[in-house]
Design a protein around this motif. Sequence first.
Motif, PDB file in Angstrom:
ATOM      1  N   ALA A 189      -2.781  -5.176   1.783  1.00 23.58           N
ATOM      2  CA  ALA A 189      -3.903  -4.825   1.828  1.00 23.58           C
ATOM      3  C   ALA A 189      -4.404  -4.572   3.139  1.00 23.58           C
ATOM      4  O   ALA A 189      -4.250  -5.538   4.023  1.00 23.58           O
ATOM      5  CB  ALA A 189      -4.529  -5.780   0.766  1.00 23.58           C
ATOM      6  N   TRP A 213      -3.796  -1.951 -13.845  1.00 32.69           N
ATOM      7  CA  TRP A 213      -3.530  -1.726 -12.457  1.00 32.69           C
ATOM      8  C   TRP A 213      -4.645  -0.879 -11.869  1.00 32.69           C
ATOM      9  O   TRP A 213      -4.808   0.353 -12.675  1.00 32.69           O
ATOM     10  CB  TRP A 213      -2.039  -0.974 -12.452  1.00 32.69           C
ATOM     11  CG  TRP A 213      -1.097  -1.714 -13.046  1.00 32.69           C
ATOM     12  CD1 TRP A 213      -0.621  -1.581 -14.245  1.00 32.69           C
ATOM     13  CD2 TRP A 213      -0.027  -2.765 -12.514  1.00 32.69           C
ATOM     14  NE1 TRP A 213       0.202  -2.797 -14.657  1.00 32.69           N
ATOM     15  CE2 TRP A 213       0.861  -3.292 -13.336  1.00 32.69           C
ATOM     16  CE3 TRP A 213       0.064  -3.179 -11.095  1.00 32.69           C
ATOM     17  CZ2 TRP A 213       1.608  -4.252 -13.206  1.00 32.69           C
ATOM     18  CZ3 TRP A 213       0.813  -3.983 -10.884  1.00 32.69           C
ATOM     19  CH2 TRP A 213       1.710  -4.680 -11.783  1.00 32.69           C
ATOM     20  N   THR A 214      -5.382  -1.067 -10.898  1.00 33.82           N
ATOM     21  CA  THR A 214      -6.364  -0.273 -10.421  1.00 33.82           C
ATOM     22  C   THR A 214      -6.193  -0.221  -8.702  1.00 33.82           C
ATOM     23  O   THR A 214      -5.138  -0.699  -8.305  1.00 33.82           O
ATOM     24  CB  THR A 214      -7.811  -1.027 -10.780  1.00 33.82           C
ATOM     25  OG1 THR A 214      -7.892  -2.055 -10.207  1.00 33.82           O
ATOM     26  CG2 THR A 214      -7.946  -0.902 -12.126  1.00 33.82           C
ATOM     27  N   SER A 215      -7.083   0.292  -8.360  1.00 33.46           N
ATOM     28  CA  SER A 215      -7.075   0.432  -6.799  1.00 33.46           C
ATOM     29  C   SER A 215      -8.529   0.355  -6.270  1.00 33.46           C
ATOM     30  O   SER A 215      -9.501   0.568  -6.828  1.00 33.46           O
ATOM     31  CB  SER A 215      -6.589   1.774  -6.152  1.00 33.46           C
ATOM     32  OG  SER A 215      -7.249   2.959  -6.513  1.00 33.46           O
ATOM     33  N   ASP A 216      -8.790  -0.451  -5.073  1.00 34.43           N
ATOM     34  CA  ASP A 216     -10.110  -0.605  -4.620  1.00 34.43           C
ATOM     35  C   ASP A 216     -10.703   0.654  -3.900  1.00 34.43           C
ATOM     36  O   ASP A 216      -9.936   1.297  -3.531  1.00 34.43           O
ATOM     37  CB  ASP A 216     -10.342  -1.987  -3.739  1.00 34.43           C
ATOM     38  CG  ASP A 216      -9.674  -2.090  -2.799  1.00 34.43           C
ATOM     39  OD1 ASP A 216      -9.027  -1.028  -2.146  1.00 34.43           O
ATOM     40  OD2 ASP A 216      -9.277  -3.077  -2.260  1.00 34.43           O
ATOM     41  N   ALA A 217     -11.830   0.512  -3.181  1.00 38.18           N
ATOM     42  CA  ALA A 217     -12.381   1.647  -2.280  1.00 38.18           C
ATOM     43  C   ALA A 217     -11.578   1.869  -1.000  1.00 38.18           C
ATOM     44  O   ALA A 217     -11.742   2.833  -0.428  1.00 38.18           O
ATOM     45  CB  ALA A 217     -13.715   1.254  -1.995  1.00 38.18           C
ATOM     46  N   LEU A 218     -10.827   0.992  -0.717  1.00 36.18           N
ATOM     47  CA  LEU A 218      -9.889   1.067   0.545  1.00 36.18           C
ATOM     48  C   LEU A 218      -8.260   1.527   0.221  1.00 36.18           C
ATOM     49  O   LEU A 218      -7.473   1.454   1.143  1.00 36.18           O
ATOM     50  CB  LEU A 218      -9.813  -0.137   1.441  1.00 36.18           C
ATOM     51  CG  LEU A 218     -11.173  -0.534   2.049  1.00 36.18           C
ATOM     52  CD1 LEU A 218     -11.159  -1.987   2.546  1.00 36.18           C
ATOM     53  CD2 LEU A 218     -11.731   0.702   2.986  1.00 36.18           C
ATOM     54  N   SER A 219      -8.330   1.911  -1.113  1.00 36.41           N
ATOM     55  CA  SER A 219      -6.950   2.316  -1.742  1.00 36.41           C
ATOM     56  C   SER A 219      -5.887   1.235  -1.600  1.00 36.41           C
ATOM     57  O   SER A 219      -4.661   1.594  -1.710  1.00 36.41           O
ATOM     58  CB  SER A 219      -6.400   3.481  -1.103  1.00 36.41           C
ATOM     59  OG  SER A 219      -7.286   4.590  -1.012  1.00 36.41           O
ATOM     60  N   ASN A 220      -6.112  -0.233  -1.853  1.00 30.68           N
ATOM     61  CA  ASN A 220      -5.365  -1.063  -1.909  1.00 30.68           C
ATOM     62  C   ASN A 220      -5.011  -1.353  -3.409  1.00 30.68           C
ATOM     63  O   ASN A 220      -5.755  -1.163  -4.191  1.00 30.68           O
ATOM     64  CB  ASN A 220      -6.053  -2.562  -1.494  1.00 30.68           C
ATOM     65  CG  ASN A 220      -6.235  -2.489  -0.075  1.00 30.68           C
ATOM     66  OD1 ASN A 220      -5.404  -2.172   0.865  1.00 30.68           O
ATOM     67  ND2 ASN A 220      -7.540  -2.951   0.328  1.00 30.68           N
ATOM     68  N   ASN A 221      -3.899  -1.500  -3.865  1.00 29.02           N
ATOM     69  CA  ASN A 221      -3.539  -1.878  -5.219  1.00 29.02           C
ATOM     70  C   ASN A 221      -4.025  -3.210  -5.569  1.00 29.02           C
ATOM     71  O   ASN A 221      -3.911  -4.241  -4.970  1.00 29.02           O
ATOM     72  CB  ASN A 221      -1.843  -1.717  -5.304  1.00 29.02           C
ATOM     73  CG  ASN A 221      -1.310  -0.375  -5.136  1.00 29.02           C
ATOM     74  OD1 ASN A 221      -1.722   0.547  -5.476  1.00 29.02           O
ATOM     75  ND2 ASN A 221      -0.390  -0.451  -4.119  1.00 29.02           N
ATOM     76  N   ARG A 275       0.694  -1.275  -0.227  1.00 31.05           N
ATOM     77  CA  ARG A 275       0.157   0.088   0.038  1.00 31.05           C
ATOM     78  C   ARG A 275       0.918   1.260   0.132  1.00 31.05           C
ATOM     79  O   ARG A 275       1.885   1.305   0.575  1.00 31.05           O
ATOM     80  CB  ARG A 275      -0.759   0.088   1.306  1.00 31.05           C
ATOM     81  CG  ARG A 275      -1.898  -0.920   1.509  1.00 31.05           C
ATOM     82  CD  ARG A 275      -2.793  -0.844   2.603  1.00 31.05           C
ATOM     83  NE  ARG A 275      -3.151   0.393   2.971  1.00 31.05           N
ATOM     84  CZ  ARG A 275      -4.339   0.975   2.708  1.00 31.05           C
ATOM     85  NH1 ARG A 275      -4.895   0.478   1.725  1.00 31.05           N
ATOM     86  NH2 ARG A 275      -4.368   2.030   2.971  1.00 31.05           N
ATOM     87  N   PRO A 276       0.407   2.305  -0.581  1.00 29.18           N
ATOM     88  CA  PRO A 276       1.221   3.690  -0.396  1.00 29.18           C
ATOM     89  C   PRO A 276       0.920   3.877   0.802  1.00 29.18           C
ATOM     90  O   PRO A 276       0.171   4.060   1.617  1.00 29.18           O
ATOM     91  CB  PRO A 276       0.292   4.525  -1.419  1.00 29.18           C
ATOM     92  CG  PRO A 276      -0.398   3.735  -2.354  1.00 29.18           C
ATOM     93  CD  PRO A 276      -0.881   2.333  -1.421  1.00 29.18           C
TER      94      PRO A 276
END
Length: 299
Positions: free
Chosen positions: A256, A53-61, A31-32
């Motif tokens: 995550a 490459w995307t991210s989910d609602a919790l900012s996980n890669n 995670r960032p």
Amino acid sequence: MAVLFEIEHITTYKYANPVTFGTHKAMFLPRPAAQGRLIDWSVRTNPPSRIRWTSDALSNNVTTMEFSEPGKELSFAFRFKGIHFGAKGVENFPLERRAEEIPVQYSLEEWTDLLLYIRPHTEDPDASVAAWAKSFIASNRTSDVLLRMLDAFRDTFRYNAREAEGTQSPGETLQSKSGTCRDYAWLMIEALRRLGFGSRFVSGYLYDAALDGGQVGMAGSGATHAWLQVFLPGAGWMNYDPTNRINAGYDLIPVAIARHPGQAIPLAGSWFGEAGDYLGMSVKVTVQKLGDVSDPSEA
């Protein structure tokens, strides 16, 4: 202190006959965060895939892979290099007075943000998880309760690695007194939520220096690992690893975070063929320290 590390995560599925593959999603990139920085990363699949490459609602890669070719083998090779910041041996941390005893007195703003992490996610039909959680309140001191719970996993539970996917319910883990790192983390999260703590599930990797020297490592090293974080006013989100009784987390590399384990699955997808075609899977994870970094800008 900063450490330069490299992680390789290889997963291979084998089939008796060619099968087709649906979309797969993976969580393997850290995670960032202020605790680390990514330098390089790559994904290789066989058969080849279209990668997004995307991210989910919790900012996980999240890495999404779409396949167009069938095959008798499906393999994923995830690699990344990064810098991990932290200080070893930091186990004592300051708490605000409102967090020194349970129940923790979260502010209105904190309560609003933490509500989904405070509310239990699973049913507790026989109230066994709640009773187990309350058994640690010999005193109301927050730090004592958390450490006694870690001690219980170390002294009365048996780590039981298994190939089956998924996570046991907290009640199952409590009844059997055994499980994987995911099972341990999930039981501790749901127990703490019943005491009013904001707690969340964390999936990632565990760096263990013993593996560099060919020694026997901690449970969960050499594989994806799971632990939890507890929000404590004055300290913030603090790592707790019930599998190895870690309550500082210098060697924990988070990938995550989630309300429940089903939101943090390292690799998930589908395949289409006869049920008997599936022959099994293998996973190899290597977490390697490349060296200490005095000036991260030079890495």
